[in-house]
Design a protein around this motif. Structure first.
Motif, PDB file in Angstrom:
ATOM      1  N   GLU A  29       0.863  -1.180   0.000  1.00 34.41           N
ATOM      2  CA  GLU A  29       0.000   0.000   0.000  1.00 34.41           C
ATOM      3  C   GLU A  29       0.901   1.231   0.000  1.00 34.41           C
ATOM      4  O   GLU A  29       1.699   1.414   0.919  1.00 34.41           O
ATOM      5  CB  GLU A  29      -0.918   0.014   1.221  1.00 34.41           C
ATOM      6  N   ASP A  30       0.753   2.040  -1.026  1.00 32.13           N
ATOM      7  CA  ASP A  30       1.652   3.192  -1.127  1.00 32.13           C
ATOM      8  C   ASP A  30       1.070   4.195  -2.120  1.00 32.13           C
ATOM      9  O   ASP A  30      -0.052   4.020  -2.610  1.00 32.13           O
ATOM     10  CB  ASP A  30       3.049   2.748  -1.561  1.00 32.13           C
ATOM     11  N   THR A  31       1.859   5.223  -2.418  1.00 31.45           N
ATOM     12  CA  THR A  31       1.408   6.314  -3.277  1.00 31.45           C
ATOM     13  C   THR A  31       2.332   6.475  -4.471  1.00 31.45           C
ATOM     14  O   THR A  31       3.559   6.492  -4.320  1.00 31.45           O
ATOM     15  CB  THR A  31       1.365   7.638  -2.489  1.00 31.45           C
ATOM     16  N   VAL A  32       1.734   6.595  -5.645  1.00 31.80           N
ATOM     17  CA  VAL A  32       2.464   6.957  -6.858  1.00 31.80           C
ATOM     18  C   VAL A  32       2.271   8.456  -7.070  1.00 31.80           C
ATOM     19  O   VAL A  32       1.139   8.944  -7.081  1.00 31.80           O
ATOM     20  CB  VAL A  32       1.950   6.183  -8.086  1.00 31.80           C
TER      21      VAL A  32
ATOM     22  N   GLN B  20       4.150  -1.799 -11.366  1.00 32.54           N
ATOM     23  CA  GLN B  20       2.768  -2.087 -11.746  1.00 32.54           C
ATOM     24  C   GLN B  20       1.820  -1.002 -11.245  1.00 32.54           C
ATOM     25  O   GLN B  20       0.853  -0.643 -11.933  1.00 32.54           O
ATOM     26  CB  GLN B  20       2.349  -3.457 -11.212  1.00 32.54           C
ATOM     27  N   MET B  21       2.078  -0.482 -10.051  1.00 28.03           N
ATOM     28  CA  MET B  21       1.280   0.636  -9.552  1.00 28.03           C
ATOM     29  C   MET B  21       1.473   1.862 -10.441  1.00 28.03           C
ATOM     30  O   MET B  21       0.518   2.577 -10.764  1.00 28.03           O
ATOM     31  CB  MET B  21       1.673   0.963  -8.111  1.00 28.03           C
ATOM     32  N   GLU B  22       2.705   2.097 -10.822  1.00 29.83           N
ATOM     33  CA  GLU B  22       3.011   3.236 -11.701  1.00 29.83           C
ATOM     34  C   GLU B  22       2.263   3.115 -13.023  1.00 29.83           C
ATOM     35  O   GLU B  22       1.627   4.075 -13.491  1.00 29.83           O
ATOM     36  CB  GLU B  22       4.513   3.294 -11.946  1.00 29.83           C
ATOM     37  N   ALA B  23       2.310   1.939 -13.630  1.00 25.22           N
ATOM     38  CA  ALA B  23       1.648   1.735 -14.919  1.00 25.22           C
ATOM     39  C   ALA B  23       0.136   1.925 -14.806  1.00 25.22           C
ATOM     40  O   ALA B  23      -0.499   2.517 -15.688  1.00 25.22           O
ATOM     41  CB  ALA B  23       1.964   0.338 -15.449  1.00 25.22           C
TER      42      ALA B  23
ATOM     43  N   VAL C 297      -1.422   9.502  -6.358  1.00 28.06           N
ATOM     44  CA  VAL C 297      -2.390   8.428  -6.615  1.00 28.06           C
ATOM     45  C   VAL C 297      -2.168   7.365  -5.543  1.00 28.06           C
ATOM     46  O   VAL C 297      -1.113   6.725  -5.496  1.00 28.06           O
ATOM     47  CB  VAL C 297      -2.205   7.832  -8.019  1.00 28.06           C
ATOM     48  N   ILE C 298      -3.164   7.189  -4.688  1.00 28.77           N
ATOM     49  CA  ILE C 298      -3.008   6.343  -3.503  1.00 28.77           C
ATOM     50  C   ILE C 298      -3.586   4.953  -3.752  1.00 28.77           C
ATOM     51  O   ILE C 298      -4.740   4.809  -4.176  1.00 28.77           O
ATOM     52  CB  ILE C 298      -3.699   6.991  -2.287  1.00 28.77           C
ATOM     53  N   PHE C 299      -2.775   3.948  -3.475  1.00 24.35           N
ATOM     54  CA  PHE C 299      -3.222   2.552  -3.533  1.00 24.35           C
ATOM     55  C   PHE C 299      -3.320   2.038  -2.099  1.00 24.35           C
ATOM     56  O   PHE C 299      -2.329   2.013  -1.373  1.00 24.35           O
ATOM     57  CB  PHE C 299      -2.221   1.691  -4.307  1.00 24.35           C
TER      58      PHE C 299
END
Length: 208
Positions: A145-148, A172-175, A205-207
């Protein structure tokens, strides 16, 4: 760096003996001038000029010890003035604005406006992005769980371009963040110095 005889990115040319005093010009990769200014004691002093594409002189300012100090002016592509600020150590003391036909702007609140997403502010875009994110399965499995942190430009026509990651915990989060942001509908562009203008925004952008 050059590619096929052309510079691959913007570049600087200094006319100085010590990189503390002298003249500096920044160019686009096609050779067009971006800005021209002078250094004194490693700080910008004197006249600063900035250009947009196709040789459009966009800005002229007087600098003192890295601050705008004196008169700062912005110009339309037809060379007529759009804004004039009286500056003191980087702060606006007085401002006036004109339309492209030379008439004075009646409502100064219209001279500088943030871009709008579907008629709303940038927070609305954050919510729009959040509900469209698909959590990457590998990241979910690893409990990441993190932020791009993304940077992107909104053009003078309201389209998004140059979406890039400033900070990313996982490719993958970045993409996924870039995919969703690039799918954005057009915005209402920003107005800066009484001109419809391109602007750069930064979006977390928060995941989770």
């Amino acid at each position: 760096m050059k590619y096929n005889g052309k510079f691959s990115k913007e570049y600087l040319i200094y006319k100085t003996d010590d990189f503390r005093n002298g003249e500096c010009t920044r160019f686009r990769k096609n050779g067009d001038t971006v800005m021209h200014f002078f250094y004194k004691d490693a700080k910008r002093n004197g006249v600063f000029r900035g250009w947009k594409e196709r040789g459009h002189l966009y800005k002229k300012a007087f600098m003192k010890d890295d601050f705008e100090d004196g008169i700062t002016e912005y110009y339309f592509p037809n060379s007529k003035i759009s804004a004039r600020y009286v500056m003191e150590k980087g702060k606006v003391v007085e401002s006036n604005f004109w339309n492209e036909d030379g008439s004075e702007l009646d409502d100064v609140r219209l001279a500088n406006i943030r871009p709008k997403f579907l008629g709303k502010d940038e927070l609305a875009f954050s919510r729009w992005v959040a509900v469209r994110l698909v959590y990457p399965p590998d990241c979910a499995r690893l409990n990441i769980e993190d932020t791009v942190l993304l940077s992107f430009k909104i053009t003078a026509k309201g389209y998004l371009r140059d979406v890039t990651a400033i900070k990313s915990p996982h490719f993958q989060m970045e993409a996924e963040a870039i995919r969703v942001v690039e799918s954005s509908p057009a915005w209402t562009p920003a107005v800066l110095h009484n001109q419809v203008s391109e602007i750069t925004l930064v979006l977390p952008v928060i995941f989770k």
